[in-house]
Design an enzyme around this catalytic site. Structure first.
Site, PDB file in Angstrom:
ATOM      1  CG  ASP A   1      -2.004   1.085   1.133  1.00 25.42           C
ATOM      2  OD1 ASP A   1      -2.321   1.522   0.002  1.00 25.42           O
ATOM      3  OD2 ASP A   1      -2.510   1.517   2.185  1.00 25.42           O
ATOM      4  CG  LEU A   2       5.070   3.128  -1.838  1.00 21.81           C
ATOM      5  CD1 LEU A   2       5.616   3.358  -0.437  1.00 21.81           C
ATOM      6  CD2 LEU A   2       6.200   2.696  -2.781  1.00 21.81           C
TER       7      LEU A   2
END
Length: 234
Positions: free
Chosen positions: A166-167
């Protein structure tokens, strides 16, 4: 890493970072009664910022997102203590710290058995005097040198073979010394090969574009190229 276990609970903690009772340290009321709550932030739930004997820390309870999260908010299938999300994140943060990546050090993690599965919490160091990229870019543009640093930090994480699933720009912080930090490693994991690294970067670029449309943040394609320059230079 120390372990503290009961039949229905397992706690892992770093005794050099936690002087308080590991059992009580996951209870917001414990910190509140000691007048040690210094702030909070809302996401899926509330993250409490607390003042420990050894510094400032962030206390987070694991909660589900999406439609499924509306039905089962914070319970996960139990398949072993060392497969719990809290333990896995604790290990991953330790691994990244040893690899020289700027991430918060894990202070303590807990998993508690329930009838249907387990619930989990994690206490990690709070990055002092830092804001996320969304908050910063809403106010001002950043110079290419800062984007170089962001790219370099992501490259360090990738060289440690950690896939941040979930960058996004909410999970990248910059402190008052212009040091770049990466946070929120729930559901992230170590992974070999290379192709997923491109997917991480693509996700991050979509995040910039989303906030450009949603909040009119100060960002453009040249900024992205500066980030890639830093990433490739590392």
């Amino acid at each position: 890493m120390k372990e503290l276990s009961t039949p229905k609970q397992m706690i892992w903690y770093d005794e050099s970072l936690l002087a308080e009772d590991p059992v009580l340290s996951f209870d917001p009321d414990f910190w509140r009664s000691a007048n040690k709550v210094i702030g909070s932030a809302k996401g899926r739930g509330v993250t409490w910022f607390v003042k420990t004997t050894n510094g400032e820390a962030a206390l987070r309870h694991y909660r589900r997102g999406g439609l499924f999260g509306k039905l089962i908010k914070d319970t996960y299938w139990f398949s072993g203590w060392k497969k719990t999300r809290s333990y896995q994140e604790f290990l991953l943060l330790n691994h990244l710290n040893k690899a020289g990546v700027n991430v918060p050090r894990p202070v303590a993690a807990r998993a508690t058995r329930s009838l249907l599965g387990y619930r989990a919490d994690i206490l990690s160091e709070k990055v002092p005097n830092a804001r996320d990229l969304v908050a910063i870019l809403k106010e001002t543009a950043l110079p290419p040198e800062t984007y170089n640093k962001i790219g370099q930090e992501i490259r360090k994480m990738h060289d440690a073979q950690v896939n941040h699933t979930d960058l996004n720009i909410h999970n990248i912080l910059i402190d008052d010394r212009e040091k770049v930090w990466i946070i929120d490693f729930d559901k992230c994991y170590s992974q070999n090969a290379e192709q997923w690294k491109r997917s991480n970067l693509d996700r991050l670029k979509r995040s910039f574009a989303k906030e450009l449309n949603k909040r009119s943040v100060h960002w453009c394609e040249d900024d992205w190229q500066a980030l890639l320059t830093g990433y490739r230079r590392s």
